[in-house]
Design a protein around this motif. Sequence first.
Motif, short mmCIF file in Angstrom:
data_model
loop_
_atom_site.label_atom_id
_atom_site.label_comp_id
_atom_site.label_asym_id
_atom_site.label_seq_id
_atom_site.Cartn_x
_atom_site.Cartn_y
_atom_site.Cartn_z
N UNK A 1 0.83 -1.20 0.00
CA UNK A 1 0.00 0.00 0.00
C UNK A 1 0.87 1.25 0.00
N UNK A 2 0.21 2.40 -0.28
CA UNK A 2 0.95 3.63 -0.52
C UNK A 2 1.68 4.18 0.70
N UNK A 3 1.12 3.92 1.88
CA UNK A 3 1.71 4.55 3.07
C UNK A 3 3.19 4.21 3.20
N UNK A 4 3.50 2.92 3.07
CA UNK A 4 4.90 2.52 3.27
C UNK A 4 5.79 3.12 2.18
N UNK A 5 5.26 3.18 0.97
CA UNK A 5 6.04 3.77 -0.12
C UNK A 5 6.32 5.24 0.18
N UNK A 6 5.28 5.96 0.57
CA UNK A 6 5.48 7.40 0.84
C UNK A 6 6.44 7.57 2.02
N UNK A 7 6.27 6.73 3.03
CA UNK A 7 7.13 6.85 4.22
C UNK A 7 8.59 6.56 3.92
N UNK B 1 13.00 13.27 2.22
CA UNK B 1 12.64 14.25 1.19
C UNK B 1 11.41 15.06 1.61
N UNK B 2 10.48 14.37 2.26
CA UNK B 2 9.27 15.07 2.69
C UNK B 2 9.64 16.14 3.72
N UNK B 3 10.48 15.76 4.65
CA UNK B 3 10.90 16.73 5.67
C UNK B 3 11.60 17.92 5.04
N UNK C 1 11.27 19.03 2.04
CA UNK C 1 10.27 19.81 1.30
C UNK C 1 9.53 20.74 2.26
N UNK C 2 9.09 20.22 3.38
CA UNK C 2 8.33 21.02 4.33
C UNK C 2 9.20 22.15 4.90
N UNK D 1 10.09 7.84 1.71
CA UNK D 1 10.66 9.12 1.25
C UNK D 1 10.63 10.16 2.36
#
Lengths: 202, 498
Positions: A172-178, A183-185, A187-188, A180
């Motif tokens: 599922x998407x959650x693990x994929x997004x996590x 990069x998310x941090x 970006x924020x 990254x």
Amino acid sequence: MSLIPKVTTVTSKAMPVPMKDVDTDLIIPAQFLTSISKDGYGANLFRRLRDNDPNFPMNRKEFDGASILVTDSNFGCGSSREHAVWALTGAGIKVVIAKSFSDIFYNNSAKNALLLVVLEDKVVDEILQSAKNADYEVTVDLESQTVTLPDGSSHKFEYDQFRKHCMLNGLDDIEYIRSHASEIQEFRNRQERQRYMSTCGA
Amino acid sequence: MSAAATKKAPDKSAKKAGCDADGAKQSQSSKSATAKNIVQKIWDAHVVTQIEGHPNVFAIDLMLLHEVTSAQAFQLIESRGIQVFDPTRLLATIDHSTPTRQNRWEIYDEAARTQVETLRNNCKRHNIPFLDFDSGKQGIVHVVGPELGVTQPGMTIVCGDSHTSTHGAFGALAFGVGTSEVAHVMATGCLLQKQPQSMKVEFKGRFRKGVYAKDAILKLIAEIGVGGANGHVIEYVGEAVRAMSMEERMTVCNMSIECGARAGLIAPDETTFSYLKGRAHAPTADQWDEAVAYWKSFASDENAQYDKVVVIDLDKLDPIVTWGTNPAQSVSLGERIPKLETMAANEKAVAVRALEYTKLKEQQVLEGTPVEWAFVGSCTNGRIEDLRIVANILKGRKVNPGVTMYVVPGSEAVMKRCQEEGLDEVFRAAGADFRMPGCSMCLAMNDDQVPPGKRCISSSNRNFVGRQGPDSITHLASPATVAASAIAGCIASPAEYV
Ligand code: SF4
């Protein structure tokens, strides 16, 4: 780690719902959305159609156990309710074949191991026609991206490769997004200076 | 009447190869290859990672929550021991299944009560701001966001609700998501997304008397069909759009989903900025100029390209009312329901079923059809301007004795404003029921239902089979048409009242 059921090959009689623009209110009426879990929606799948039409396929014994639904175009339009997908999977549907699907419904399905297959209009029309008698067995295979009909003909369908990988492996998407997270941090952090909305809690 | 012209610009297919080939063609033929439209600009500003062959990790600035589509998302993250990524980017309220009686704390329906309590507790546990019945700010998600100033230009906004597109009126990219995606945003502040296609809808000309934003969007939906904008984000442009108030713009963007669009938006301008100024969560005075400059940067560049273009002429538009069971099945007042034989085969099948359900006939004129119910409210038309229009028409008149009329404000703020302006008195004097805020009869999840077989003229957004209650019949129209019809006791044009 498999977090949602894996999707591979499904063989089943096809259940035809030859209607265009089937909205999610029709798939599961709002009155039945009051549960706080994902279970129990299958019992009210297509409730209005079932109540109003004794010949609706779900009211016919011959279609018991069908896990492939075939319908016309723009299936799943209207409300974003994922309950529509839970109603379908809850009633044992694993694949929906149509000419086209609405966007949000398409996204929601992929996240619940419901495989949506788009075939050419004339092939869909042929299946809708032939499936009326409840003895029309269809095989859908995600790995090879094919739908095989009783006459032996086989029809390729397009499927996003990333989604296919997720479906085949139950990811599922959650693990994929996590994966990254850094990069998310970053970006924020970068974006923070353009945040003009004072925090909602404040 | 053909008010719309559809031009199909080069079809950028979702497939990678198609996109590349197209891009190359465009850069050869025009100097403006780098010109971007507002959708592309907001998109580019929110891509976190882009890996070949994968969807983008896409940042979401704000997520709104309500009681019907969030419980399972909380369960999902909690079952994996995941914390909410950033609770300050979330805002929750209760609207869909809440009662609109005076005493809303008492919810008779057990399932609805559980839903509301579950959200209340989830928000408390995860530190998420929650607009409860005693907050003075509760209301329909898409009404409260803009009111509080949390909806701002250039933002990405999602909610487990398809009418999230409403927020696009501010030049935000706002779209509905399912509950799984609600969980993804809770957990990560991001979604996996593919870049949508863009569609430009130009509203030309000016409204005539008695014709409103609601009629314009119903016209667009009728022209392109309920799947006409599938896969696209619409940017609304044109003289008429610039002249619209924020509330009218919200009505237009709100119904973008009814033609299949992923979202609908309008570039921010002075109207947007003056609406936002001074709102609770809008930028403070010292940040204001900087914020406005930033917001302005999102407006589409002059020669920006779109995947599709549609033009709708408003000069000759009349009030529109739906006759069927999807929002595209509509006619102008005075026009006849289309002949079945003029329709394509699959259109015709849908129309036959719809007419059977709505108990109408082809070639029938809608005006004069008796209605038993009238509903003003919803995230489409439950804001203060809508209620003012309705009050102006009802003032000194009576709702027809054969009609039950509900007026349901979109939020507590709207309700208070009505009281300050004395609109509530006007509604009561006319014999309409002025109720507490919520979604109410828009989807009939609470007690507010149109009884079986009864016909309702409604300012909401969906006329699906059973939407306002099992076997109820819905006619979508502007608030003015609803008010005029409530007085007349049958579908009527507002022209003589305004
Ligand atoms: S008012 Fe209607 S359309 Fe809007 S959020 Fe509520 S139920 Fe959905």
